[in-house]
Design an enzyme around this catalytic site. Structure first.
Site, PDB file in Angstrom:
ATOM      1  N   ARG A 299       8.240   4.667   6.952  1.00 22.75           N
ATOM      2  CA  ARG A 299       7.030   5.012   7.702  1.00 22.75           C
ATOM      3  C   ARG A 299       7.488   5.397   9.098  1.00 22.75           C
ATOM      4  O   ARG A 299       7.878   4.547   9.894  1.00 22.75           O
ATOM      5  CB  ARG A 299       6.060   3.826   7.762  1.00 22.75           C
ATOM      6  CG  ARG A 299       4.735   4.174   8.433  1.00 22.75           C
ATOM      7  CD  ARG A 299       3.787   2.987   8.484  1.00 22.75           C
ATOM      8  NE  ARG A 299       2.465   3.356   8.976  1.00 22.75           N
ATOM      9  CZ  ARG A 299       2.127   3.452  10.263  1.00 22.75           C
ATOM     10  NH1 ARG A 299       3.020   3.200  11.212  1.00 22.75           N
ATOM     11  NH2 ARG A 299       0.895   3.802  10.612  1.00 22.75           N
TER      12      ARG A 299
ATOM     13  N   SER B 278      -8.523   5.687   7.143  1.00 22.29           N
ATOM     14  CA  SER B 278      -9.199   5.228   8.364  1.00 22.29           C
ATOM     15  C   SER B 278      -8.322   5.578   9.553  1.00 22.29           C
ATOM     16  O   SER B 278      -8.763   6.146  10.547  1.00 22.29           O
ATOM     17  CB  SER B 278      -9.396   3.713   8.331  1.00 22.29           C
ATOM     18  OG  SER B 278     -10.040   3.316   7.160  1.00 22.29           O
TER      19      SER B 278
ATOM     20  N   GLU C  76       0.802  -1.235   0.000  1.00 19.43           N
ATOM     21  CA  GLU C  76       0.000   0.000   0.000  1.00 19.43           C
ATOM     22  C   GLU C  76       0.833   1.282   0.000  1.00 19.43           C
ATOM     23  O   GLU C  76       0.457   2.270  -0.646  1.00 19.43           O
ATOM     24  CB  GLU C  76      -1.053   0.015   1.111  1.00 19.43           C
ATOM     25  CG  GLU C  76      -0.587   0.222   2.512  1.00 19.43           C
ATOM     26  CD  GLU C  76      -1.770   0.476   3.478  1.00 19.43           C
ATOM     27  OE1 GLU C  76      -2.346   1.568   3.439  1.00 19.43           O
ATOM     28  OE2 GLU C  76      -2.083  -0.410   4.289  1.00 19.43           O
TER      29      GLU C  76
ATOM     30  N   SER D 138      -1.095   7.431   8.524  1.00 13.60           N
ATOM     31  CA  SER D 138       0.286   6.984   8.344  1.00 13.60           C
ATOM     32  C   SER D 138       1.140   8.166   7.951  1.00 13.60           C
ATOM     33  O   SER D 138       0.730   8.985   7.126  1.00 13.60           O
ATOM     34  CB  SER D 138       0.376   5.937   7.223  1.00 13.60           C
ATOM     35  OG  SER D 138      -0.092   4.701   7.682  1.00 13.60           O
TER      36      SER D 138
HETATM   37  N1  LIG Z   1     -18.196   8.931   1.047  1.00  9.97           N
HETATM   38  C1  LIG Z   1     -17.526   8.573   2.135  1.00  9.97           C
HETATM   39  N2  LIG Z   1     -17.923   7.509   2.866  1.00  9.97           N
HETATM   40  C2  LIG Z   1     -17.250   7.124   3.956  1.00  9.97           C
HETATM   41  N3  LIG Z   1     -16.146   7.762   4.425  1.00  9.97           N
HETATM   42  C3  LIG Z   1     -15.691   8.826   3.751  1.00  9.97           C
HETATM   43  C4  LIG Z   1     -16.356   9.268   2.565  1.00  9.97           C
HETATM   44  N4  LIG Z   1     -15.663  10.316   2.079  1.00  9.97           N
HETATM   45  C5  LIG Z   1     -14.639  10.522   2.905  1.00  9.97           C
HETATM   46  N5  LIG Z   1     -14.632   9.633   3.924  1.00  9.97           N
HETATM   47  C6  LIG Z   1     -13.606   9.603   4.996  1.00  9.97           C
HETATM   48  O1  LIG Z   1     -12.459   8.964   4.449  1.00  9.97           O
HETATM   49  C7  LIG Z   1     -11.952   7.971   5.343  1.00  9.97           C
HETATM   50  C8  LIG Z   1     -11.278   6.862   4.562  1.00  9.97           C
HETATM   51  O2  LIG Z   1     -10.195   7.386   3.834  1.00  9.97           O
HETATM   52  P1  LIG Z   1      -9.318   6.492   2.836  1.00  9.97           P
HETATM   53  O3  LIG Z   1     -10.170   5.956   1.759  1.00  9.97           O
HETATM   54  O4  LIG Z   1      -8.153   7.334   2.434  1.00  9.97           O
HETATM   55  O5  LIG Z   1      -8.822   5.365   3.826  1.00  9.97           O
HETATM   56  P2  LIG Z   1      -8.907   3.770   3.760  1.00  9.97           P
HETATM   57  O6  LIG Z   1      -8.035   3.329   2.617  1.00  9.97           O
HETATM   58  O7  LIG Z   1     -10.296   3.317   3.748  1.00  9.97           O
HETATM   59  O8  LIG Z   1      -8.235   3.406   5.158  1.00  9.97           O
HETATM   60  P3  LIG Z   1      -6.822   2.724   5.506  1.00  9.97           P
HETATM   61  O9  LIG Z   1      -5.825   3.212   4.468  1.00  9.97           O
HETATM   62  O10 LIG Z   1      -6.485   3.232   6.861  1.00  9.97           O
HETATM   63  O11 LIG Z   1      -7.074   1.270   5.397  1.00  9.97           O
HETATM   64  C9  LIG Z   1     -13.178   7.534   6.114  1.00  9.97           C
HETATM   65  O12 LIG Z   1     -12.816   6.949   7.353  1.00  9.97           O
HETATM   66  C10 LIG Z   1     -13.959   8.840   6.262  1.00  9.97           C
HETATM   67  O13 LIG Z   1     -13.495   9.584   7.354  1.00  9.97           O
HETATM   68  C1  LIG Z   2      -3.147   0.172   9.282  1.00  7.25           C
HETATM   69  C2  LIG Z   2      -3.046   1.170   8.134  1.00  7.25           C
HETATM   70  C3  LIG Z   2      -1.603   1.237   7.644  1.00  7.25           C
HETATM   71  C4  LIG Z   2      -3.943   0.631   7.003  1.00  7.25           C
HETATM   72  O1  LIG Z   2      -3.919   1.488   5.905  1.00  7.25           O
HETATM   73  C5  LIG Z   2      -3.560   2.581   8.559  1.00  7.25           C
HETATM   74  O2  LIG Z   2      -4.889   2.517   8.911  1.00  7.25           O
HETATM   75  C6  LIG Z   2      -2.742   3.211   9.686  1.00  7.25           C
HETATM   76  O3  LIG Z   2      -1.650   3.671   9.470  1.00  7.25           O
HETATM   77  N1  LIG Z   2      -3.290   3.262  10.927  1.00  7.25           N
HETATM   78  C7  LIG Z   2      -2.629   3.876  12.089  1.00  7.25           C
HETATM   79  C8  LIG Z   2      -1.781   2.867  12.833  1.00  7.25           C
HETATM   80  C9  LIG Z   2      -0.869   3.545  13.839  1.00  7.25           C
HETATM   81  O4  LIG Z   2      -1.347   3.892  14.923  1.00  7.25           O
HETATM   82  O5  LIG Z   2       0.310   3.785  13.531  1.00  7.25           O
END
Ligand SMILES: Nc1ncnc2c1ncn2[C@@H]1O[C@H](COP(=O)(O)OP(=O)(O)OP(=O)(O)O)[C@@H](O)[C@H]1O
Ligand SMILES: CC(C)(CO)[C@@H](O)C(=O)NCCC(=O)O
Length: 427
Positions: A260, A245, A190, A248
């Site tokens: 990171r 979510s 990722e 990072s």
């Molecule tokens: N349409 C939407 N529905 C839900 N969340 C949204 C929306 N638009 C923006 N967000 C926000 O974006 C965040 C997710 O961002 P992103 O897609 O970059 O992360 P992710 O890839 O799902 O998470 P991670 O990389 O941590 O696994 C959600 O937690 C929310 O706060």
């Molecule tokens: C677990 C990932 C890398 C998934 O994208 C992301 O959600 C993240 O960086 N969370 C925070 C983890 C931390 O506390 O460092």
């Protein structure tokens, strides 16, 4: 363990200023405001990053080798699933059956901009390349299974053997794709994907990044200002703070060298999760809009609540937050807060925390440039401006916050490049 009395807050939200209690009750004027704000922001970014230029280094896709597999890439994150679709020219398909399938795939994808409950195609984000156009689509991760069925009809799925994919979901859903569709997931890391997508657009797509002018006396304070790059200078080093979510933090030293260095579990899903737990609002966009109308002083404990005014010796003004959600430690205060107040406090709390983590890491590695990515910042102008101001204030103008048109799509885009561009074949 204290429990959050969500029902209590919900029961008492009747008489609050912002009365959105569910999607169906949201007034049309509220919806219009959300729409206006989003459209205004999108309109401002419309002319940014529309093409990929300067091809000397970025070798184009091998047009002879198109098959349906290579047209897609996915990033399945904790909250959202991002999908890239590359619209090549149909004459690139030598096989007539594939050509027909490609046409029906295009009809399906371009017949709408909204798919099912949560799917969106970000039309203003699409990018033209020499041989086609890159399109950007997202779905909630909890609906990824429906997403596949909505985008690819049956006859198309049968012709897809492999999909390139990044994010935690590339592991989590691997078995599901294999069992249900006989599709293999080709995994990409990722962060490698995120940086491949970001660096490519920073280098080859004019105005991918922008900043806000933090001088409020200047007229264009509200407008995103495109960053102008001197092509003879390197874009490195920089700090990347990806607010998905979770958060990072990557120290990016050069094209092939990053670390990171930090992270935080207080991110976008914390915002969405706590909005869901504490209010009757159940969409991200609605929560952003509500936050604009809220007064977080009904929720947060301020310096003034503790001192009765400012804390003069240390220059802490009375309206400064001493403790987010501190007022909720007194039970009767729960009744005084509306959903909008709570959304406002949550948005500021999470944004402030992201800003501090970003600033401290930029200081730690002596970096003057911070890029913020991730969908928490998706059309989230309030958070972006707050970050821009905070970073400027804390660093006395030494460090600048930069934002990105393709917010949360770099992972999916990087996966698409890694899978298709011959320059990355050796990686
Ligand atoms: N349409 C939407 N529905 C839900 N969340 C949204 C929306 N638009 C923006 N967000 C926000 O974006 C965040 C997710 O961002 P992103 O897609 O970059 O992360 P992710 O890839 O799902 O998470 P991670 O990389 O941590 O696994 C959600 O937690 C929310 O706060
Ligand atoms: C677990 C990932 C890398 C998934 O994208 C992301 O959600 C993240 O960086 N969370 C925070 C983890 C931390 O506390 O460092």
């Amino acid at each position: 363990m204290p429990t959050i009395n969500k029902a209590h807050i919900k029961r008492n939200s009747e008489d609050k200023s912002f009365k959105t209690t569910s999607n169906e009750h949201a007034s049309s004027s509220t919806n219009n405001e959300i729409l206006n704000e989003v459209i205004k922001h999108q309109y401002a970014l419309k002319s940014f990053a529309r093409t990929i230029e300067n091809y000397e280094d970025l070798i184009e896709l091998d047009t002879k080798q198109y098959n349906l597999d290579s047209l897609f890439a996915m990033d399945i994150g904790g909250s959202l699933c991002k999908i890239i679709f590359f619209e090549c020219k149909s004459e690139n398909f030598e096989n007539t059956e594939l050509k027909e399938l490609f046409k029906s795939l295009k009809n399906n994808i371009f017949s709408t901009e909204d798919y099912g409950f949560s799917g969106i195609r970000d039309r203003y984000k699409s990018i033209k390349t020499k041989t086609g156009c890159i399109h950007f689509i997202l779905f909630e991760t909890q609906r990824v299974k429906n997403a596949v069925e909505l985008l690819f009809q049956n006859d198309i799925i049968k012709n897809i053997k492999q999909i390139s994919c990044t994010g935690g979901g590339s592991y989590k859903f691997e078995e599901y794709f294999r069992e249900h569709y006989n599709i293999e997931i080709k995994k990409y890391d990722e962060f490698k994907s995120l940086l491949t997508g970001l660096n490519a657009l920073l280098k080859y797509s004019p105005n991918e990044s922008y900043h806000y002018n933090i001088d409020k006396t200047i007229n264009d304070f509200d407008k995103p200002i495109p960053d102008v790059y001197d092509n003879s200078k390197s874009i490195f080093p920089y700090l990347l703070v990806n607010v998905g979510s979770g958060v990072s933090v990557l120290h990016v030293k050069d094209e092939n060298n990053f670390e990171r260095v930090s992270g935080s579990g207080i991110g976008g899903a914390t915002f969405s999760g706590l909005v869901n737990a504490l209010t009757n609002i159940n969409s991200f966009d609605e929560a952003l809009q509500a936050s604009r109308k809220g007064n977080s002083a009904n929720v947060n404990m301020l310096v003034g609540d503790i001192y009765g005014g400012e804390y003069q010796s240390f220059n802490l003004p009375a309206n400064m937050v001493a403790s987010f959600f501190g007022k909720f430690s007194k039970n009767d205060s729960l009744d005084k807060a509306s959903d909008a107040d709570i959304c406002n406090a949550l948005l500021v709390m999470i944004t402030n925390n992201v800003g501090q983590v970003a600033y401290l890491n930029a200081m730690r590695y002596n970096l003057t440039k911070i890029y913020f990515s991730g969908n928490f910042l998706r059309s989230n102008v309030v958070a972006m401006k707050a970050l821009a101001n905070a970073i400027h204030f804390w660093s006395h103008g030494e460090i600048q916050a930069h934002f990105l048109k393709h917010e949360g799509y770099f992972g999916a885009l990087g996966t698409f490049f890694l899978n298709n561009l011959s320059q990355y074949n050796n990686i």
